[in-house]
Design an enzyme around this catalytic site. Structure first.
Site, mmCIF file in Angstrom:
data_model
loop_
_atom_site.group_PDB
_atom_site.id
_atom_site.type_symbol
_atom_site.label_atom_id
_atom_site.label_comp_id
_atom_site.label_asym_id
_atom_site.label_seq_id
_atom_site.Cartn_x
_atom_site.Cartn_y
_atom_site.Cartn_z
ATOM 1 N N ASN A 17 -2.387 -11.434 -23.631
ATOM 2 C CA ASN A 17 -1.568 -12.227 -22.705
ATOM 3 C C ASN A 17 -1.147 -11.303 -21.571
ATOM 4 O O ASN A 17 -0.300 -10.436 -21.759
ATOM 5 C CB ASN A 17 -0.347 -12.777 -23.456
ATOM 6 C CG ASN A 17 0.628 -13.492 -22.541
ATOM 7 O OD1 ASN A 17 0.321 -13.743 -21.363
ATOM 8 N ND2 ASN A 17 1.799 -13.819 -23.062
ATOM 9 N N LYS A 19 0.486 -12.001 -18.958
ATOM 10 C CA LYS A 19 1.756 -12.397 -18.324
ATOM 11 C C LYS A 19 1.573 -12.378 -16.794
ATOM 12 O O LYS A 19 0.513 -12.772 -16.311
ATOM 13 C CB LYS A 19 2.882 -11.491 -18.822
ATOM 14 C CG LYS A 19 2.923 -11.472 -20.369
ATOM 15 C CD LYS A 19 4.156 -10.868 -20.950
ATOM 16 C CE LYS A 19 4.091 -10.955 -22.472
ATOM 17 N NZ LYS A 19 5.274 -10.463 -23.148
ATOM 18 N N HIS A 103 5.358 -20.031 -25.176
ATOM 19 C CA HIS A 103 5.711 -18.606 -25.282
ATOM 20 C C HIS A 103 7.232 -18.466 -25.146
ATOM 21 O O HIS A 103 7.861 -19.217 -24.398
ATOM 22 C CB HIS A 103 4.992 -17.812 -24.183
ATOM 23 C CG HIS A 103 5.101 -16.332 -24.397
ATOM 24 N ND1 HIS A 103 6.222 -15.627 -24.027
ATOM 25 C CD2 HIS A 103 4.263 -15.446 -24.965
ATOM 26 C CE1 HIS A 103 6.054 -14.354 -24.367
ATOM 27 N NE2 HIS A 103 4.871 -14.217 -24.935
ATOM 28 N N GLU A 105 8.954 -16.517 -23.505
ATOM 29 C CA GLU A 105 9.403 -16.350 -22.111
ATOM 30 C C GLU A 105 9.474 -17.707 -21.414
ATOM 31 O O GLU A 105 10.355 -17.946 -20.583
ATOM 32 C CB GLU A 105 8.465 -15.361 -21.388
ATOM 33 C CG GLU A 105 8.733 -13.934 -21.870
ATOM 34 C CD GLU A 105 7.534 -13.005 -21.833
ATOM 35 O OE1 GLU A 105 6.548 -13.302 -21.140
ATOM 36 O OE2 GLU A 105 7.600 -11.963 -22.519
ATOM 37 N N GLU A 175 5.677 -14.807 -32.881
ATOM 38 C CA GLU A 175 6.131 -13.723 -32.009
ATOM 39 C C GLU A 175 7.649 -13.590 -32.121
ATOM 40 O O GLU A 175 8.389 -14.292 -31.400
ATOM 41 C CB GLU A 175 5.749 -14.008 -30.558
ATOM 42 C CG GLU A 175 4.250 -14.099 -30.326
ATOM 43 C CD GLU A 175 3.876 -13.680 -28.902
ATOM 44 O OE1 GLU A 175 3.020 -12.801 -28.769
ATOM 45 O OE2 GLU A 175 4.445 -14.222 -27.942
ATOM 46 N N GLY A 181 7.783 -6.693 -26.218
ATOM 47 C CA GLY A 181 8.037 -5.759 -25.121
ATOM 48 C C GLY A 181 9.092 -4.714 -25.437
ATOM 49 O O GLY A 181 9.592 -4.031 -24.543
ATOM 50 N N SER A 221 4.687 -6.159 -29.580
ATOM 51 C CA SER A 221 4.443 -4.713 -29.609
ATOM 52 C C SER A 221 3.247 -4.324 -30.481
ATOM 53 O O SER A 221 3.285 -3.316 -31.197
ATOM 54 C CB SER A 221 5.703 -3.962 -30.042
ATOM 55 O OG SER A 221 6.757 -4.200 -29.115
HETATM 56 P P1 13P Z 1 4.113 -7.136 -26.075
HETATM 57 O O1 13P Z 1 2.811 -6.883 -26.798
HETATM 58 O O2 13P Z 1 4.185 -6.474 -24.729
HETATM 59 O O3 13P Z 1 5.300 -6.854 -26.957
HETATM 60 O O4 13P Z 1 4.166 -8.718 -25.751
HETATM 61 C C1 13P Z 1 3.915 -9.617 -26.772
HETATM 62 C C2 13P Z 1 3.744 -10.960 -26.190
HETATM 63 O O5 13P Z 1 4.691 -11.551 -25.686
HETATM 64 C C3 13P Z 1 2.400 -11.568 -26.207
HETATM 65 O O6 13P Z 1 2.440 -12.905 -25.866
#
Ligand code: 13P
Length: 260
Positions: A17, A19, A103, A105, A175, A181, A221
């Site tokens: 992803n 983003k 997601h 976010e 997740e 992150g 992560s």
């Molecule tokens: P990270 O791998 O940067 O922690 O992000 C995970 C994520 O949100 C994947 O959709």
């Protein structure tokens, strides 16, 4: 994409992803680099999810290379006065095959609800896109012992209209928000426990056979140094990778995971 028979009941799915990173040209160059690095790696589905502006270039770059392209979101209507939105048919028209839905976010920053997620999952399935539906608890919810309650609610709302025959055409990504992150990966045991719970919930809602065919991914992560132990867990069918999917060398290592 080449398929191998193996001991695993479900084909692993490794998704990046991106983003809000990478221009169209950067995404296409990344795919060139990734394709060269993962040539010869078989028995897994490889997916990258660029921003909307990078989808067409990514599909062109990925053609014939065993890499699929996902969108990071979709709207549920086919067309209409919905400024800023993109429909499922617009994605399939480009050659996009998967879409990330719900997601954290999107839920936390943009206020998406479980009901929005349900409509998006339903629309994606209807148009032949593989939805990757995201669920996960916050740190406060985990500390309050509410993880299973939160996951059960997100699954029940998001999948209320799921037909058992759709199960093999969708994926769920667990997740935990505290792991996204932050560098704080869930231990393989915590990830397995939550994902095992998700599979049992799916079995209750859609039946054993459906639950056995849904791919359930872990995200939060994921890195080259923890992918192998995550993929060794019996219920973890793949990963949704953020930061470590932005560099071809680290994502290629994740794609080439070694586990049972
Ligand atoms: P990270 O791998 O940067 O922690 O992000 C995970 C994520 O949100 C994947 O959709």
């Amino acid at each position: 994409m080449e398929r191998h028979s193996s001991a695993r009941p479900r084909i692993p799915l490794i998704a990046g992803n991106w983003k809000m990173y990478k221009t169209s040209a950067e995404g296409a160059a990344f795919i060139d680099d990734l394709a060269a690095r993962v040539r010869g790696v078989t028995g897994r589905d490889i997916v990258v999810a660029p921003p909307f502006t990078g989808l067409a270039g990514a599909v062109r770059a990925a053609a014939g290379r065993g890499i699929q392209v996902a969108a990071q979101d979709v709207y549920w209507e086919d067309e209409g006065a919905f400024t800023g939105e993109v429909s499922p048919g617009m994605l399939t028209d480009l050659g996009v095959t998967c879409v990330i839905i719900g997601h954290s976010e999107r839920r936390q920053i943009f206020g998406e609800t479980d009901e929005d997620v349900r409509k998006k999952v339903h629309a994606a399935l209807h148009h032949g896109l593989l939805p990757i539906m995201c669920v996960g608890e916050t740190e406060a919810e985990r500390e309050a012992g509410q993880t299973e309650e939160v996951l059960a609610r997100q699954l029940a709302h998001g999948l209320v209209t799921l037909q058992s025959e759709d199960a093999g055409r969708m994926a769920v990504a667990y997740e935990p928000i505290w792991a996204i992150g932050t560098g704080k990966t869930a231990t393989p045991e915590i990830a397995q426990q939550a994902i095992g719970f998700i599979r049992r919930q799916l079995a209750e809602g859609a039946g054993e056979a459906a639950a056995e065919s849904v791919r359930i991914l872990y995200g939060g992560s994921v890195r080259p140094d923890n992918i192998d132990e995550l993929m060794a867990q019996p219920d973890i069918d793949g990963v949704l990778v953020g930061g470590a999917s932005l560099k071809a060398d680290s994502f290629a290592r994740i794609v080439a995971f070694e586990a049972g």
